[in-house]
Design a protein around this motif. Structure first.
Motif, PDB file in Angstrom:
ATOM      1  N   VAL A 220       0.847  -1.198   0.000  1.00 25.98           N
ATOM      2  CA  VAL A 220       0.000   0.000   0.000  1.00 25.98           C
ATOM      3  C   VAL A 220       0.883   1.249   0.000  1.00 25.98           C
ATOM      4  O   VAL A 220       1.783   1.374   0.832  1.00 25.98           O
ATOM      5  CB  VAL A 220      -0.912   0.021   1.248  1.00 25.98           C
ATOM      6  CG1 VAL A 220      -1.706   1.316   1.311  1.00 25.98           C
ATOM      7  CG2 VAL A 220      -1.841  -1.189   1.273  1.00 25.98           C
ATOM      8  N   LEU A 221       0.614   2.166  -0.921  1.00 26.11           N
ATOM      9  CA  LEU A 221       1.294   3.457  -0.955  1.00 26.11           C
ATOM     10  C   LEU A 221       0.343   4.531  -0.446  1.00 26.11           C
ATOM     11  O   LEU A 221      -0.794   4.614  -0.907  1.00 26.11           O
ATOM     12  CB  LEU A 221       1.706   3.817  -2.379  1.00 26.11           C
ATOM     13  CG  LEU A 221       2.543   2.811  -3.177  1.00 26.11           C
ATOM     14  CD1 LEU A 221       2.641   3.274  -4.631  1.00 26.11           C
ATOM     15  CD2 LEU A 221       3.919   2.663  -2.568  1.00 26.11           C
ATOM     16  N   VAL A 222       0.806   5.366   0.483  1.00 22.24           N
ATOM     17  CA  VAL A 222      -0.008   6.479   0.979  1.00 22.24           C
ATOM     18  C   VAL A 222       0.803   7.756   0.853  1.00 22.24           C
ATOM     19  O   VAL A 222       1.798   7.945   1.564  1.00 22.24           O
ATOM     20  CB  VAL A 222      -0.452   6.287   2.442  1.00 22.24           C
ATOM     21  CG1 VAL A 222      -1.334   7.459   2.883  1.00 22.24           C
ATOM     22  CG2 VAL A 222      -1.196   4.970   2.620  1.00 22.24           C
ATOM     23  N   THR A 223       0.413   8.638  -0.070  1.00 28.89           N
ATOM     24  CA  THR A 223       1.108   9.921  -0.181  1.00 28.89           C
ATOM     25  C   THR A 223       0.543  10.878   0.870  1.00 28.89           C
ATOM     26  O   THR A 223      -0.632  10.795   1.238  1.00 28.89           O
ATOM     27  CB  THR A 223       0.955  10.543  -1.577  1.00 28.89           C
ATOM     28  OG1 THR A 223      -0.373  11.052  -1.748  1.00 28.89           O
ATOM     29  CG2 THR A 223       1.254   9.530  -2.664  1.00 28.89           C
ATOM     30  N   GLY A 224       1.392  11.760   1.362  1.00 27.65           N
ATOM     31  CA  GLY A 224       0.963  12.636   2.447  1.00 27.65           C
ATOM     32  C   GLY A 224       0.684  11.842   3.708  1.00 27.65           C
ATOM     33  O   GLY A 224      -0.097  12.265   4.565  1.00 27.65           O
ATOM     34  N   GLY A 225       1.346  10.693   3.839  1.00 27.20           N
ATOM     35  CA  GLY A 225       1.059   9.789   4.954  1.00 27.20           C
ATOM     36  C   GLY A 225       1.689  10.175   6.268  1.00 27.20           C
ATOM     37  O   GLY A 225       1.512   9.473   7.265  1.00 27.20           O
ATOM     38  N   GLY A 226       2.405  11.283   6.307  1.00 30.39           N
ATOM     39  CA  GLY A 226       3.060  11.686   7.547  1.00 30.39           C
ATOM     40  C   GLY A 226       2.168  12.386   8.538  1.00 30.39           C
ATOM     41  O   GLY A 226       2.538  12.538   9.710  1.00 30.39           O
TER      42      GLY A 226
ATOM     43  N   ALA B  55      -8.358  -8.948  -9.868  1.00 29.75           N
ATOM     44  CA  ALA B  55      -8.047  -7.558  -9.517  1.00 29.75           C
ATOM     45  C   ALA B  55      -6.547  -7.372  -9.386  1.00 29.75           C
ATOM     46  O   ALA B  55      -5.832  -8.232  -8.856  1.00 29.75           O
ATOM     47  CB  ALA B  55      -8.728  -7.177  -8.211  1.00 29.75           C
ATOM     48  N   ARG B  56      -6.081  -6.226  -9.869  1.00 26.09           N
ATOM     49  CA  ARG B  56      -4.666  -5.896  -9.750  1.00 26.09           C
ATOM     50  C   ARG B  56      -4.417  -4.667  -8.876  1.00 26.09           C
ATOM     51  O   ARG B  56      -3.260  -4.319  -8.618  1.00 26.09           O
ATOM     52  CB  ARG B  56      -4.055  -5.662 -11.134  1.00 26.09           C
ATOM     53  CG  ARG B  56      -3.813  -6.930 -11.938  1.00 26.09           C
ATOM     54  CD  ARG B  56      -2.946  -6.641 -13.152  1.00 26.09           C
ATOM     55  NE  ARG B  56      -2.516  -7.862 -13.825  1.00 26.09           N
ATOM     56  CZ  ARG B  56      -3.194  -8.442 -14.815  1.00 26.09           C
ATOM     57  NH1 ARG B  56      -4.336  -7.902 -15.232  1.00 26.09           N
ATOM     58  NH2 ARG B  56      -2.742  -9.536 -15.377  1.00 26.09           N
ATOM     59  N   GLY B  57      -5.477  -4.003  -8.462  1.00 26.21           N
ATOM     60  CA  GLY B  57      -5.231  -2.865  -7.589  1.00 26.21           C
ATOM     61  C   GLY B  57      -6.384  -1.898  -7.485  1.00 26.21           C
ATOM     62  O   GLY B  57      -7.392  -2.011  -8.185  1.00 26.21           O
ATOM     63  N   ALA B  58      -6.205  -0.940  -6.592  1.00 23.00           N
ATOM     64  CA  ALA B  58      -7.191   0.124  -6.387  1.00 23.00           C
ATOM     65  C   ALA B  58      -6.462   1.421  -6.085  1.00 23.00           C
ATOM     66  O   ALA B  58      -5.462   1.427  -5.356  1.00 23.00           O
ATOM     67  CB  ALA B  58      -8.140  -0.224  -5.245  1.00 23.00           C
ATOM     68  N   ILE B  59      -6.956   2.504  -6.658  1.00 22.64           N
ATOM     69  CA  ILE B  59      -6.391   3.837  -6.451  1.00 22.64           C
ATOM     70  C   ILE B  59      -7.478   4.726  -5.879  1.00 22.64           C
ATOM     71  O   ILE B  59      -8.569   4.839  -6.449  1.00 22.64           O
ATOM     72  CB  ILE B  59      -5.871   4.426  -7.771  1.00 22.64           C
ATOM     73  CG1 ILE B  59      -4.748   3.560  -8.341  1.00 22.64           C
ATOM     74  CG2 ILE B  59      -5.398   5.872  -7.578  1.00 22.64           C
ATOM     75  CD1 ILE B  59      -4.334   3.923  -9.757  1.00 22.64           C
ATOM     76  N   VAL B  60      -7.197   5.346  -4.735  1.00 20.01           N
ATOM     77  CA  VAL B  60      -8.148   6.262  -4.096  1.00 20.01           C
ATOM     78  C   VAL B  60      -7.482   7.626  -3.951  1.00 20.01           C
ATOM     79  O   VAL B  60      -6.427   7.739  -3.322  1.00 20.01           O
ATOM     80  CB  VAL B  60      -8.597   5.754  -2.713  1.00 20.01           C
ATOM     81  CG1 VAL B  60      -9.612   6.719  -2.096  1.00 20.01           C
ATOM     82  CG2 VAL B  60      -9.189   4.351  -2.806  1.00 20.01           C
TER      83      VAL B  60
ATOM     84  N   GLY C 144       7.323  -5.166  -2.582  1.00 21.97           N
ATOM     85  CA  GLY C 144       6.849  -5.663  -3.862  1.00 21.97           C
ATOM     86  C   GLY C 144       5.998  -4.635  -4.575  1.00 21.97           C
ATOM     87  O   GLY C 144       5.854  -3.487  -4.123  1.00 21.97           O
ATOM     88  N   ALA C 145       5.410  -5.032  -5.688  1.00 17.09           N
ATOM     89  CA  ALA C 145       4.607  -4.108  -6.498  1.00 17.09           C
ATOM     90  C   ALA C 145       3.401  -3.611  -5.710  1.00 17.09           C
ATOM     91  O   ALA C 145       2.791  -4.364  -4.946  1.00 17.09           O
ATOM     92  CB  ALA C 145       4.141  -4.805  -7.778  1.00 17.09           C
ATOM     93  N   PRO C 146       3.019  -2.347  -5.887  1.00 13.81           N
ATOM     94  CA  PRO C 146       1.880  -1.810  -5.130  1.00 13.81           C
ATOM     95  C   PRO C 146       0.555  -2.420  -5.586  1.00 13.81           C
ATOM     96  O   PRO C 146       0.371  -2.726  -6.761  1.00 13.81           O
ATOM     97  CB  PRO C 146       1.917  -0.313  -5.450  1.00 13.81           C
ATOM     98  CG  PRO C 146       2.562  -0.246  -6.802  1.00 13.81           C
ATOM     99  CD  PRO C 146       3.590  -1.348  -6.801  1.00 13.81           C
ATOM    100  N   PHE C 147      -0.338  -2.621  -4.641  1.00 12.21           N
ATOM    101  CA  PHE C 147      -1.690  -3.071  -4.953  1.00 12.21           C
ATOM    102  C   PHE C 147      -2.696  -1.977  -4.636  1.00 12.21           C
ATOM    103  O   PHE C 147      -3.800  -1.967  -5.156  1.00 12.21           O
ATOM    104  CB  PHE C 147      -2.023  -4.334  -4.152  1.00 12.21           C
ATOM    105  CG  PHE C 147      -2.967  -5.258  -4.850  1.00 12.21           C
ATOM    106  CD1 PHE C 147      -4.332  -5.201  -4.624  1.00 12.21           C
ATOM    107  CD2 PHE C 147      -2.492  -6.181  -5.761  1.00 12.21           C
ATOM    108  CE1 PHE C 147      -5.204  -6.047  -5.278  1.00 12.21           C
ATOM    109  CE2 PHE C 147      -3.349  -7.041  -6.425  1.00 12.21           C
ATOM    110  CZ  PHE C 147      -4.719  -6.971  -6.186  1.00 12.21           C
ATOM    111  N   VAL C 148      -2.299  -1.033  -3.789  1.00 14.56           N
ATOM    112  CA  VAL C 148      -3.170   0.087  -3.407  1.00 14.56           C
ATOM    113  C   VAL C 148      -2.358   1.375  -3.421  1.00 14.56           C
ATOM    114  O   VAL C 148      -1.222   1.403  -2.949  1.00 14.56           O
ATOM    115  CB  VAL C 148      -3.763  -0.120  -1.991  1.00 14.56           C
ATOM    116  CG1 VAL C 148      -4.527   1.131  -1.533  1.00 14.56           C
ATOM    117  CG2 VAL C 148      -4.681  -1.329  -1.954  1.00 14.56           C
ATOM    118  N   LEU C 149      -2.938   2.429  -3.986  1.00 14.45           N
ATOM    119  CA  LEU C 149      -2.389   3.782  -3.898  1.00 14.45           C
ATOM    120  C   LEU C 149      -3.461   4.681  -3.322  1.00 14.45           C
ATOM    121  O   LEU C 149      -4.590   4.706  -3.826  1.00 14.45           O
ATOM    122  CB  LEU C 149      -1.968   4.305  -5.273  1.00 14.45           C
ATOM    123  CG  LEU C 149      -1.706   5.816  -5.362  1.00 14.45           C
ATOM    124  CD1 LEU C 149      -0.488   6.212  -4.533  1.00 14.45           C
ATOM    125  CD2 LEU C 149      -1.531   6.262  -6.819  1.00 14.45           C
ATOM    126  N   VAL C 150      -3.113   5.414  -2.259  1.00 14.94           N
ATOM    127  CA  VAL C 150      -4.019   6.408  -1.701  1.00 14.94           C
ATOM    128  C   VAL C 150      -3.329   7.757  -1.789  1.00 14.94           C
ATOM    129  O   VAL C 150      -2.282   7.977  -1.173  1.00 14.94           O
ATOM    130  CB  VAL C 150      -4.394   6.096  -0.234  1.00 14.94           C
ATOM    131  CG1 VAL C 150      -5.435   7.108   0.261  1.00 14.94           C
ATOM    132  CG2 VAL C 150      -4.935   4.675  -0.089  1.00 14.94           C
TER     133      VAL C 150
END
Length: 253
Positions: free
Chosen positions: A8-14, A137-142, A76-82
């Motif tokens: 899972v990638l979370v931008t602005g996650g700080g 399914a290969r992923g979800a982007i929110v 590994g490869a991302p499955f979720v990007l927020v």
């Protein structure tokens, strides 16, 4: 879609909405990467969630590519990007000192809209060649828009345009990425108790909350994170921008 074990990638996650989202997805078993410009806060959330931190300017291609590479090496490869990274800023199109400086408008659109697209394109490219799950399914982007995308107030031209762009991006991106099994969604939050609003006096916070029909209070980052988690888990939800605002409709000013 089961979050457990997924990268899972979370931008602005700080901080703020991003930090709450990182905590919620880590609690659901996600392997979280915190992408943020603030290294101190980002590393703290990464340590708390058992994740990894990557310094990242979402609007810079090289910086974003390096951050994804660091996450990929760890999880590994991302499955979720927020996409939670974003900035604000007020300014009238024509103010007392003349027209709004073009760089002010450009800066907000660059971080909020171009930054969201930059992360989307890079994450989706990696998702598209990854192994699908049992449901294909290969992923979800929110991504994160705002109610200002629909009811921008006076002085919010740049911010509203940037968030409106994110909302407008959602459906065409969902249609295009559907062939890979990647869903694209957006949340348009109303007034939330983010670090910026938390700095206001308690009286001011209560006044803002009173303008919200129900519940008459500021939203909490945890409520935003709960919506992100629900959207990721619901496989039939796609191409949609959902308002999360207590039925708030912003006035002109």
């Amino acid at each position: 879609m089961d979050i457990s074990g997924k990268a899972v990638l979370v931008t602005g996650g700080g901080s703020g909405l991003g930090a709450a989202t990182a905590r919620a997805l880590a609690a659901a078993g996600g392997k979280v990467a915190i992408l943020d410009l603030n290294s101190e806060k980002g590393e703290a959330v990464a340590a708390e969630t058992g994740g990894v931190f990557a310094h990242c300017d979402v609007a810079d291609a090289a910086s974003a590519e390096a951050a994804l590479a660091k996450s990929r090496a760890a999880h590994g490869a991302p499955f979720v990007l927020v996409n939670c990274a974003g900035i604000g800023g007020a300014g009238r199109i024509v103010g007392r000192e003349g027209p709004l400086p073009l760089e002010n408008f450009e800066r907000i659109v660059r971080v909020n809209l171009i930054g969201t697209f930059n992360m989307m394109r890079l994450a989706a490219a990696e998702m598209s060649v990854a192994e699908p799950d049992a449901n294909g399914a290969r992923g979800a982007i929110v991504s994160t828009a705002s109610v200002a995308a629909f009811e921008g107030q006076i002085g919010q031209a740049a911010y509203a345009a940037s968030k409106g762009g994110i909302a407008a991006l959602t459906l065409p991106a969902a249609r295009e990425l559907a062939r890979f099994g990647i869903r694209v969604l957006t949340i348009a939050p109303g007034l939330f108790k983010t670090p910026l609003l938390a700095e206001l006096p308690e009286e001011a916070q209560q006044s803002l909350g009173a303008a919200i029909p129900y519940p008459s209070r500021l939203g909490t980052p945890e409520e935003f994170a709960h919506m992100v988690k629900s959207m990721i888990e619901n496989d039939y939800l796609n191409g949609e921008t959902i308002r999360l605002d207590g039925a708030l409709r912003m006035q002109p000013k």
